[in-house]
Design an enzyme around this catalytic site. Structure first.
Site, PDB file in Angstrom:
ATOM      1  N   SER A 108     -70.943  14.168 -93.732  1.00 48.66           N
ATOM      2  CA  SER A 108     -69.734  14.986 -93.774  1.00 48.66           C
ATOM      3  C   SER A 108     -69.901  16.324 -93.062  1.00 48.66           C
ATOM      4  O   SER A 108     -70.134  16.370 -91.858  1.00 48.66           O
ATOM      5  CB  SER A 108     -69.316  15.168 -95.237  1.00 48.66           C
ATOM      6  OG  SER A 108     -68.066  15.784 -95.350  1.00 48.66           O
ATOM      7  N   ASP A 247     -63.662  18.324 -90.268  1.00 42.95           N
ATOM      8  CA  ASP A 247     -65.113  18.390 -90.411  1.00 42.95           C
ATOM      9  C   ASP A 247     -65.758  17.187 -89.743  1.00 42.95           C
ATOM     10  O   ASP A 247     -65.080  16.374 -89.107  1.00 42.95           O
ATOM     11  CB  ASP A 247     -65.523  18.519 -91.878  1.00 42.95           C
ATOM     12  CG  ASP A 247     -65.259  17.254 -92.680  1.00 42.95           C
ATOM     13  OD1 ASP A 247     -64.387  16.458 -92.278  1.00 42.95           O
ATOM     14  OD2 ASP A 247     -65.921  17.058 -93.719  1.00 42.95           O
ATOM     15  N   ASP A 249     -66.911  14.277 -90.490  1.00 43.62           N
ATOM     16  CA  ASP A 249     -66.463  12.889 -90.672  1.00 43.62           C
ATOM     17  C   ASP A 249     -64.959  12.776 -90.858  1.00 43.62           C
ATOM     18  O   ASP A 249     -64.448  11.699 -91.142  1.00 43.62           O
ATOM     19  CB  ASP A 249     -67.200  12.228 -91.841  1.00 43.62           C
ATOM     20  CG  ASP A 249     -66.766  12.755 -93.200  1.00 43.62           C
ATOM     21  OD1 ASP A 249     -66.334  13.918 -93.282  1.00 43.62           O
ATOM     22  OD2 ASP A 249     -66.870  12.008 -94.187  1.00 43.62           O
ATOM     23  N   ASP A 251     -62.688  14.093 -93.072  1.00 42.73           N
ATOM     24  CA  ASP A 251     -61.935  14.022 -94.321  1.00 42.73           C
ATOM     25  C   ASP A 251     -61.538  15.387 -94.872  1.00 42.73           C
ATOM     26  O   ASP A 251     -60.883  15.480 -95.902  1.00 42.73           O
ATOM     27  CB  ASP A 251     -62.674  13.206 -95.386  1.00 42.73           C
ATOM     28  CG  ASP A 251     -64.037  13.786 -95.758  1.00 42.73           C
ATOM     29  OD1 ASP A 251     -64.406  14.857 -95.235  1.00 42.73           O
ATOM     30  OD2 ASP A 251     -64.746  13.147 -96.567  1.00 42.73           O
TER      31      ASP A 251
END
EC number: 5.4.2.10
Length: 452
Positions: A108, A247, A249, A251
Protein backbone atom coordinates in the site's frame (compact mmCIF):
# COMPACT_ATOMS: atom_id res chain seq x y z
CA UNK A 1 -8.12 -16.66 18.51
CA UNK A 2 -5.31 -14.26 17.60
CA UNK A 3 -3.61 -14.24 14.22
CA UNK A 4 0.07 -15.07 13.83
CA UNK A 5 0.62 -13.66 10.34
CA UNK A 6 -2.46 -11.70 9.23
CA UNK A 7 -2.80 -8.07 10.28
CA UNK A 8 -5.68 -5.71 9.55
CA UNK A 9 -4.97 -5.91 5.82
CA UNK A 10 -3.23 -9.14 4.90
CA UNK A 11 0.36 -10.17 5.60
CA UNK A 12 2.96 -7.40 5.42
CA UNK A 13 6.62 -6.79 6.24
CA UNK A 14 10.11 -5.96 5.03
CA UNK A 15 11.12 -7.91 1.90
CA UNK A 16 13.67 -10.62 2.68
CA UNK A 17 12.64 -10.79 6.33
CA UNK A 18 9.99 -13.18 7.66
CA UNK A 19 7.24 -13.39 6.63
CA UNK A 20 7.89 -11.64 3.28
CA UNK A 21 10.28 -14.22 1.85
CA UNK A 22 9.81 -16.32 -1.30
CA UNK A 23 9.57 -19.59 0.60
CA UNK A 24 6.97 -18.31 3.06
CA UNK A 25 4.87 -16.64 0.35
CA UNK A 26 4.88 -19.91 -1.62
CA UNK A 27 3.71 -21.75 1.51
CA UNK A 28 1.10 -19.04 2.16
CA UNK A 29 -0.31 -19.46 -1.35
CA UNK A 30 -0.29 -23.23 -0.98
CA UNK A 31 -2.14 -23.03 2.34
CA UNK A 32 -4.65 -20.53 0.95
CA UNK A 33 -5.10 -22.68 -2.15
CA UNK A 34 -5.95 -25.70 -0.04
CA UNK A 35 -8.51 -23.66 1.90
CA UNK A 36 -10.06 -22.30 -1.31
CA UNK A 37 -10.16 -25.80 -2.81
CA UNK A 38 -12.04 -27.08 0.23
CA UNK A 39 -14.75 -24.44 -0.17
CA UNK A 40 -18.12 -25.86 -1.14
CA UNK A 41 -18.29 -23.64 -4.22
CA UNK A 42 -15.07 -25.16 -5.51
CA UNK A 43 -16.57 -28.63 -5.45
CA UNK A 44 -20.00 -27.69 -6.76
CA UNK A 45 -18.71 -26.63 -10.18
CA UNK A 46 -16.47 -29.64 -10.69
CA UNK A 47 -13.66 -27.32 -11.79
CA UNK A 48 -10.43 -26.27 -10.16
CA UNK A 49 -10.68 -23.11 -8.07
CA UNK A 50 -9.24 -20.01 -9.75
CA UNK A 51 -7.57 -16.95 -8.24
CA UNK A 52 -6.50 -13.68 -9.84
CA UNK A 53 -3.12 -12.25 -8.80
CA UNK A 54 -2.17 -8.60 -9.24
CA UNK A 55 0.56 -6.39 -7.84
CA UNK A 56 1.74 -2.82 -7.47
CA UNK A 57 4.99 -1.52 -8.96
CA UNK A 58 7.55 -2.63 -6.33
CA UNK A 59 10.53 -4.47 -7.75
CA UNK A 60 9.96 -7.32 -5.29
CA UNK A 61 6.60 -7.98 -6.93
CA UNK A 62 8.25 -10.11 -9.63
CA UNK A 63 9.77 -12.46 -7.05
CA UNK A 64 6.63 -12.74 -4.92
CA UNK A 65 4.38 -13.20 -7.95
CA UNK A 66 6.41 -16.27 -8.96
CA UNK A 67 6.21 -17.62 -5.40
CA UNK A 68 2.43 -17.21 -5.32
CA UNK A 69 2.06 -18.89 -8.70
CA UNK A 70 4.10 -21.89 -7.54
CA UNK A 71 2.21 -22.27 -4.27
CA UNK A 72 -1.24 -22.01 -5.81
CA UNK A 73 -0.61 -24.30 -8.77
CA UNK A 74 0.95 -26.88 -6.45
CA UNK A 75 -2.32 -26.88 -4.49
CA UNK A 76 -4.32 -27.46 -7.67
CA UNK A 77 -5.49 -23.87 -8.11
CA UNK A 78 -5.53 -22.07 -11.46
CA UNK A 79 -3.98 -18.60 -11.53
CA UNK A 80 -4.80 -15.53 -13.62
CA UNK A 81 -1.89 -13.06 -13.69
CA UNK A 82 -2.69 -9.41 -14.43
CA UNK A 83 0.54 -7.58 -13.53
CA UNK A 84 0.34 -4.09 -12.00
CA UNK A 85 -3.25 -3.23 -11.12
CA UNK A 86 -4.77 -1.34 -8.17
CA UNK A 87 -5.92 -3.39 -5.21
CA UNK A 88 -9.60 -2.47 -5.80
CA UNK A 89 -9.15 -3.60 -9.40
CA UNK A 90 -8.37 -7.09 -8.15
CA UNK A 91 -11.45 -6.99 -5.93
CA UNK A 92 -13.52 -6.01 -8.97
CA UNK A 93 -12.10 -8.80 -11.17
CA UNK A 94 -12.68 -11.36 -8.42
CA UNK A 95 -16.34 -10.43 -8.38
CA UNK A 96 -16.82 -9.88 -12.11
CA UNK A 97 -15.18 -13.17 -13.11
CA UNK A 98 -16.85 -15.16 -10.30
CA UNK A 99 -13.48 -16.31 -8.97
CA UNK A 100 -12.74 -18.02 -5.68
CA UNK A 101 -10.27 -15.36 -4.57
CA UNK A 102 -8.19 -12.36 -5.54
CA UNK A 103 -4.64 -11.74 -4.33
CA UNK A 104 -2.67 -8.48 -4.36
CA UNK A 105 1.07 -8.14 -3.87
CA UNK A 106 1.37 -4.74 -2.23
CA UNK A 107 2.35 -2.86 0.90
CA UNK A 108 0.00 0.00 0.00
CA UNK A 109 1.44 3.36 1.15
CA UNK A 110 4.67 1.88 2.59
CA UNK A 111 8.11 2.41 0.99
CA UNK A 112 9.34 0.05 -1.72
CA UNK A 113 11.45 -2.04 0.69
CA UNK A 114 8.21 -3.39 2.19
CA UNK A 115 5.67 -5.65 0.55
CA UNK A 116 2.66 -7.71 1.48
CA UNK A 117 -0.02 -10.12 0.39
CA UNK A 118 -3.69 -9.10 0.51
CA UNK A 119 -6.62 -11.42 -0.13
CA UNK A 120 -10.17 -10.97 -1.37
CA UNK A 121 -12.74 -13.73 -1.16
CA UNK A 122 -15.67 -14.58 -3.43
CA UNK A 123 -17.66 -11.50 -4.44
CA UNK A 124 -14.64 -9.22 -4.01
CA UNK A 125 -15.00 -8.82 -0.23
CA UNK A 126 -12.09 -8.90 2.20
CA UNK A 127 -11.57 -12.35 3.67
CA UNK A 128 -13.64 -13.01 6.80
CA UNK A 129 -11.80 -13.76 10.04
CA UNK A 130 -12.63 -17.46 9.92
CA UNK A 131 -11.02 -17.87 6.51
CA UNK A 132 -7.84 -16.07 7.58
CA UNK A 133 -7.66 -18.34 10.62
CA UNK A 134 -8.18 -21.38 8.39
CA UNK A 135 -5.26 -20.29 6.19
CA UNK A 136 -3.06 -19.81 9.26
CA UNK A 137 -4.01 -23.29 10.47
CA UNK A 138 -3.12 -24.74 7.05
CA UNK A 139 0.26 -22.98 7.25
CA UNK A 140 1.13 -25.16 10.24
CA UNK A 141 0.95 -28.22 7.98
CA UNK A 142 3.64 -29.23 5.46
CA UNK A 143 3.29 -27.82 1.95
CA UNK A 144 1.33 -30.19 -0.27
CA UNK A 145 1.59 -30.88 -3.99
CA UNK A 146 -1.41 -32.48 -5.69
CA UNK A 147 -1.05 -35.22 -8.29
CA UNK A 148 0.39 -34.03 -11.60
CA UNK A 149 -2.96 -34.45 -13.34
CA UNK A 150 -4.54 -32.03 -10.85
CA UNK A 151 -1.88 -29.30 -10.85
CA UNK A 152 -3.15 -25.80 -11.51
CA UNK A 153 -2.36 -23.75 -14.60
CA UNK A 154 -1.34 -20.10 -14.89
CA UNK A 155 -2.11 -17.65 -17.68
CA UNK A 156 -2.10 -13.91 -18.32
CA UNK A 157 -5.35 -11.92 -18.38
CA UNK A 158 -4.45 -9.37 -21.01
CA UNK A 159 -7.55 -7.14 -20.80
CA UNK A 160 -7.58 -6.64 -17.02
CA UNK A 161 -6.59 -2.97 -17.23
CA UNK A 162 -9.31 -2.14 -19.76
CA UNK A 163 -11.95 -4.00 -17.78
CA UNK A 164 -11.10 -2.07 -14.63
CA UNK A 165 -11.05 1.30 -16.41
CA UNK A 166 -14.57 0.66 -17.70
CA UNK A 167 -15.72 -0.40 -14.23
CA UNK A 168 -14.43 2.83 -12.69
CA UNK A 169 -16.15 4.92 -15.35
CA UNK A 170 -19.42 3.04 -14.75
CA UNK A 171 -19.48 4.32 -11.16
CA UNK A 172 -19.95 7.89 -12.46
CA UNK A 173 -23.45 9.03 -13.51
CA UNK A 174 -24.14 8.91 -17.25
CA UNK A 175 -25.72 12.36 -17.21
CA UNK A 176 -22.54 14.01 -15.88
CA UNK A 177 -19.09 14.53 -17.36
CA UNK A 178 -15.79 16.13 -16.41
CA UNK A 179 -15.54 18.49 -19.39
CA UNK A 180 -14.27 21.96 -18.50
CA UNK A 181 -12.24 20.53 -15.60
CA UNK A 182 -8.44 20.50 -15.49
CA UNK A 183 -7.28 17.83 -13.03
CA UNK A 184 -3.81 16.87 -11.82
CA UNK A 185 -3.66 13.15 -10.99
CA UNK A 186 -0.84 11.91 -8.75
CA UNK A 187 -0.38 8.14 -9.10
CA UNK A 188 2.39 7.80 -6.46
CA UNK A 189 4.47 5.88 -9.05
CA UNK A 190 2.19 3.02 -8.09
CA UNK A 191 -0.38 0.65 -9.50
CA UNK A 192 -2.73 3.37 -10.82
CA UNK A 193 -0.10 4.87 -13.16
CA UNK A 194 -1.63 3.32 -16.30
CA UNK A 195 -5.25 3.43 -15.15
CA UNK A 196 -6.24 6.61 -13.29
CA UNK A 197 -5.23 9.22 -15.91
CA UNK A 198 -7.21 7.34 -18.55
CA UNK A 199 -10.34 7.12 -16.38
CA UNK A 200 -10.56 10.88 -15.82
CA UNK A 201 -9.53 11.70 -19.40
CA UNK A 202 -12.15 9.41 -20.90
CA UNK A 203 -14.80 11.11 -18.75
CA UNK A 204 -13.87 14.43 -20.35
CA UNK A 205 -11.29 16.04 -18.07
CA UNK A 206 -8.04 17.64 -19.13
CA UNK A 207 -5.55 15.53 -17.18
CA UNK A 208 -2.02 16.31 -16.05
CA UNK A 209 -0.48 13.11 -14.68
CA UNK A 210 2.37 13.11 -12.17
CA UNK A 211 3.90 10.26 -10.19
CA UNK A 212 3.26 8.05 -13.21
CA UNK A 213 6.78 6.85 -13.99
CA UNK A 214 7.34 3.81 -11.74
CA UNK A 215 10.80 2.22 -11.76
CA UNK A 216 10.35 -0.41 -9.05
CA UNK A 217 11.88 1.62 -6.25
CA UNK A 218 10.12 5.01 -6.32
CA UNK A 219 6.61 3.99 -5.24
CA UNK A 220 5.17 6.51 -2.73
CA UNK A 221 8.50 8.41 -2.69
CA UNK A 222 7.65 12.11 -2.57
CA UNK A 223 4.33 11.54 -4.34
CA UNK A 224 0.85 10.23 -3.62
CA UNK A 225 -1.68 10.35 -0.80
CA UNK A 226 0.95 10.23 1.95
CA UNK A 227 2.98 13.16 0.57
CA UNK A 228 0.84 15.66 -1.30
CA UNK A 229 3.35 18.51 -1.69
CA UNK A 230 4.18 17.61 -5.30
CA UNK A 231 0.47 17.54 -6.13
CA UNK A 232 -0.19 20.84 -4.37
CA UNK A 233 2.64 22.48 -6.29
CA UNK A 234 1.49 21.00 -9.61
CA UNK A 235 -2.13 22.11 -9.16
CA UNK A 236 -1.04 25.71 -8.55
CA UNK A 237 1.59 25.67 -11.34
CA UNK A 238 -0.86 24.31 -13.92
CA UNK A 239 -3.75 26.47 -12.65
CA UNK A 240 -5.81 23.30 -12.36
CA UNK A 241 -9.27 23.07 -10.85
CA UNK A 242 -8.23 20.38 -8.40
CA UNK A 243 -5.81 17.53 -7.76
CA UNK A 244 -6.25 13.85 -6.95
CA UNK A 245 -3.64 11.94 -4.92
CA UNK A 246 -3.73 8.14 -4.82
CA UNK A 247 -1.43 5.82 -2.90
CA UNK A 248 0.78 2.99 -4.11
CA UNK A 249 -1.98 0.42 -4.54
CA UNK A 250 -4.80 2.84 -5.32
CA UNK A 251 -7.13 2.39 -2.36
CA UNK A 252 -6.50 5.77 -0.66
CA UNK A 253 -7.55 9.23 -1.77
CA UNK A 254 -6.52 12.75 -0.76
CA UNK A 255 -7.64 15.74 -2.85
CA UNK A 256 -6.31 19.28 -3.39
CA UNK A 257 -8.30 22.37 -4.35
CA UNK A 258 -7.25 25.02 -6.87
CA UNK A 259 -5.37 26.99 -4.19
CA UNK A 260 -3.23 23.98 -3.24
CA UNK A 261 -5.06 23.18 0.00
CA UNK A 262 -5.37 19.47 0.74
CA UNK A 263 -8.51 17.71 1.98
CA UNK A 264 -8.24 14.40 3.82
CA UNK A 265 -10.62 11.49 4.10
CA UNK A 266 -12.75 13.14 6.79
CA UNK A 267 -13.63 16.05 4.47
CA UNK A 268 -14.22 13.79 1.47
CA UNK A 269 -16.36 11.28 3.36
CA UNK A 270 -18.46 14.14 4.72
CA UNK A 271 -18.97 15.63 1.25
CA UNK A 272 -19.96 12.29 -0.31
CA UNK A 273 -22.45 11.59 2.48
CA UNK A 274 -23.90 15.10 2.43
CA UNK A 275 -24.46 15.07 -1.33
CA UNK A 276 -26.16 11.67 -1.17
CA UNK A 277 -28.31 12.90 1.72
CA UNK A 278 -29.39 15.95 -0.28
CA UNK A 279 -30.17 13.75 -3.28
CA UNK A 280 -32.18 11.35 -1.09
CA UNK A 281 -29.90 8.43 -1.89
CA UNK A 282 -27.98 8.06 1.37
CA UNK A 283 -28.85 4.72 2.92
CA UNK A 284 -28.76 4.97 6.71
CA UNK A 285 -25.77 6.83 8.08
CA UNK A 286 -21.99 7.09 7.98
CA UNK A 287 -19.24 5.06 9.64
CA UNK A 288 -15.94 6.65 10.63
CA UNK A 289 -13.23 5.47 13.00
CA UNK A 290 -11.94 6.39 16.43
CA UNK A 291 -9.69 8.91 14.68
CA UNK A 292 -12.38 10.63 12.60
CA UNK A 293 -12.48 14.30 13.59
CA UNK A 294 -15.37 15.15 15.90
CA UNK A 295 -16.34 18.04 13.62
CA UNK A 296 -17.61 15.47 11.11
CA UNK A 297 -19.81 13.85 13.74
CA UNK A 298 -21.20 17.23 14.83
CA UNK A 299 -21.83 18.42 11.26
CA UNK A 300 -23.64 15.21 10.33
CA UNK A 301 -25.74 15.36 13.50
CA UNK A 302 -26.86 18.87 12.57
CA UNK A 303 -28.33 17.33 9.42
CA UNK A 304 -29.83 14.35 11.27
CA UNK A 305 -27.42 11.92 9.59
CA UNK A 306 -26.51 9.01 11.92
CA UNK A 307 -22.80 8.46 12.59
CA UNK A 308 -20.96 5.51 14.12
CA UNK A 309 -17.31 4.85 14.91
CA UNK A 310 -15.32 1.69 14.22
CA UNK A 311 -11.82 0.67 15.21
CA UNK A 312 -9.02 2.06 13.05
CA UNK A 313 -8.74 0.05 9.83
CA UNK A 314 -10.93 -0.06 6.76
CA UNK A 315 -11.89 -3.71 7.42
CA UNK A 316 -13.55 -2.57 10.66
CA UNK A 317 -15.33 0.28 8.88
CA UNK A 318 -16.61 -2.28 6.37
CA UNK A 319 -17.82 -4.58 9.16
CA UNK A 320 -19.82 -1.77 10.79
CA UNK A 321 -21.33 -0.73 7.45
CA UNK A 322 -22.45 -4.27 6.70
CA UNK A 323 -23.85 -4.72 10.21
CA UNK A 324 -25.89 -1.52 9.93
CA UNK A 325 -26.83 -1.93 6.27
CA UNK A 326 -25.25 1.46 5.47
CA UNK A 327 -23.08 2.35 2.46
CA UNK A 328 -20.74 5.28 3.17
CA UNK A 329 -17.76 5.27 5.52
CA UNK A 330 -14.05 5.86 5.71
CA UNK A 331 -10.90 6.95 7.47
CA UNK A 332 -9.00 10.21 7.72
CA UNK A 333 -6.13 8.57 5.82
CA UNK A 334 -8.27 8.45 2.68
CA UNK A 335 -9.65 4.91 2.76
CA UNK A 336 -13.24 5.63 1.67
CA UNK A 337 -16.03 3.11 1.21
CA UNK A 338 -19.03 3.63 -1.05
CA UNK A 339 -20.67 0.21 -1.02
CA UNK A 340 -23.20 1.22 -3.64
CA UNK A 341 -20.23 1.54 -6.01
CA UNK A 342 -17.67 -1.07 -4.88
CA UNK A 343 -17.03 -3.73 -2.24
CA UNK A 344 -13.80 -2.15 -1.02
CA UNK A 345 -12.01 1.16 -0.74
CA UNK A 346 -11.12 2.48 -4.20
CA UNK A 347 -9.25 5.77 -4.64
CA UNK A 348 -10.36 6.30 -8.24
CA UNK A 349 -14.01 5.45 -7.59
CA UNK A 350 -14.00 7.60 -4.44
CA UNK A 351 -12.60 10.54 -6.41
CA UNK A 352 -15.41 10.13 -8.92
CA UNK A 353 -17.95 10.19 -6.07
CA UNK A 354 -16.43 13.45 -4.80
CA UNK A 355 -16.54 14.93 -8.31
CA UNK A 356 -20.13 13.79 -8.67
CA UNK A 357 -20.99 15.52 -5.39
CA UNK A 358 -19.28 18.75 -6.46
CA UNK A 359 -21.06 18.80 -9.81
CA UNK A 360 -24.45 18.03 -8.29
CA UNK A 361 -23.99 20.69 -5.60
CA UNK A 362 -22.53 23.14 -8.16
CA UNK A 363 -19.55 23.98 -5.99
CA UNK A 364 -15.78 23.82 -5.98
CA UNK A 365 -13.70 21.67 -3.67
CA UNK A 366 -12.45 24.84 -1.95
CA UNK A 367 -16.00 25.58 -0.80
CA UNK A 368 -15.85 22.53 1.45
CA UNK A 369 -13.46 24.33 3.81
CA UNK A 370 -16.25 26.73 4.76
CA UNK A 371 -18.67 23.89 5.53
CA UNK A 372 -16.46 21.81 7.80
CA UNK A 373 -13.94 23.19 10.27
CA UNK A 374 -12.01 20.37 11.98
CA UNK A 375 -11.60 20.49 15.74
CA UNK A 376 -7.99 21.00 16.91
CA UNK A 377 -6.47 17.59 17.53
CA UNK A 378 -3.17 16.37 18.97
CA UNK A 379 -1.72 12.91 19.50
CA UNK A 380 1.23 11.89 21.66
CA UNK A 381 2.83 8.43 21.48
CA UNK A 382 3.92 7.28 24.94
CA UNK A 383 6.37 4.38 25.07
CA UNK A 384 5.39 1.63 27.50
CA UNK A 385 6.93 -1.45 29.03
CA UNK A 386 5.99 -4.87 27.72
CA UNK A 387 2.70 -6.10 29.14
CA UNK A 388 1.49 -2.70 30.35
CA UNK A 389 -2.31 -2.35 30.24
CA UNK A 390 -3.59 1.18 30.76
CA UNK A 391 -7.07 -0.17 31.51
CA UNK A 392 -5.81 -1.59 34.81
CA UNK A 393 -3.99 1.57 35.93
CA UNK A 394 -5.94 3.54 38.53
CA UNK A 395 -3.92 6.68 37.76
CA UNK A 396 -4.63 6.53 34.04
CA UNK A 397 -8.31 5.72 34.52
CA UNK A 398 -8.70 8.61 36.99
CA UNK A 399 -7.08 11.09 34.58
CA UNK A 400 -9.16 9.70 31.72
CA UNK A 401 -12.43 10.10 33.63
CA UNK A 402 -11.48 13.64 34.60
CA UNK A 403 -10.66 14.54 30.98
CA UNK A 404 -13.85 13.02 29.61
CA UNK A 405 -15.91 14.93 32.16
CA UNK A 406 -14.18 18.22 31.31
CA UNK A 407 -14.57 17.68 27.55
CA UNK A 408 -18.13 16.36 27.59
CA UNK A 409 -19.87 17.83 24.57
CA UNK A 410 -16.79 19.88 23.69
CA UNK A 411 -14.32 17.18 22.65
CA UNK A 412 -13.17 13.64 23.15
CA UNK A 413 -10.26 11.44 24.18
CA UNK A 414 -8.86 8.29 22.57
CA UNK A 415 -6.28 6.05 24.25
CA UNK A 416 -5.29 3.02 22.25
CA UNK A 417 -2.27 0.73 22.06
CA UNK A 418 -0.34 0.66 18.79
CA UNK A 419 -0.54 -2.56 16.84
CA UNK A 420 3.02 -2.25 15.56
CA UNK A 421 5.16 -0.73 18.36
CA UNK A 422 5.25 -0.56 22.21
CA UNK A 423 3.40 2.73 22.58
CA UNK A 424 0.05 4.02 23.76
CA UNK A 425 -1.42 6.60 21.41
CA UNK A 426 -2.99 9.44 23.42
CA UNK A 427 -5.26 11.60 21.29
CA UNK A 428 -7.34 14.59 22.40
CA UNK A 429 -9.51 16.85 20.29
CA UNK A 430 -11.74 19.72 21.33
CA UNK A 431 -13.30 22.90 20.06
CA UNK A 432 -10.57 24.94 21.76
CA UNK A 433 -6.83 24.47 21.19
CA UNK A 434 -6.04 25.28 24.85
CA UNK A 435 -8.19 22.37 26.04
CA UNK A 436 -6.46 20.02 23.61
CA UNK A 437 -2.97 20.98 24.76
CA UNK A 438 -3.87 20.80 28.46
CA UNK A 439 -5.53 17.40 28.43
CA UNK A 440 -3.24 15.63 25.97
CA UNK A 441 -0.24 16.59 28.11
CA UNK A 442 -2.06 15.61 31.31
CA UNK A 443 -3.07 12.21 29.97
CA UNK A 444 0.30 11.48 28.38
CA UNK A 445 1.97 12.24 31.70
CA UNK A 446 -0.43 9.89 33.50
CA UNK A 447 0.31 7.06 31.06
CA UNK A 448 4.04 7.68 31.25
CA UNK A 449 4.01 7.63 35.05
CA UNK A 450 1.97 4.45 35.22
CA UNK A 451 4.09 2.67 32.63
CA UNK A 452 7.43 3.60 34.23
Amino acid sequence: MSRKYFGTDGVRGRVGEAPITPDFVMRLANAAGRVFASMESAHSSGERPTVVVGKDTRISGYMLEAALEAGFTAAGVDVLLVGPLPTPGIAYLTRALRLHAGVVISASHNPFEDNGIKFFGPGGWKLPDEMELAIEAALEQPMQVVASSRLGKARRLDDARGRYIEFCKSSFPNDLDLKQLKIVVDCAHGATYHVAPDVFHELGAEVIAIGNQPNGTNINAGFGATDTQALQDAVVAHQADLGIALDGDGDRLIMVDHTGRSFDGDYLMYLIALARHEQGSLKGGVVGTLMTNMAVEVALAERNIPFARAKVGDRYVLERLLEAGWQVGGESSGHLLCLDSHTTGDGIVSALQVLRALLQRKQQLADLAAELTPFPQKMINVRIRKGFDFHSSAGVQSALAEAEQALRGQGRVVLRPSGTEPVIRVMVEAREEALVQHWVQRLAAAVEAAAA
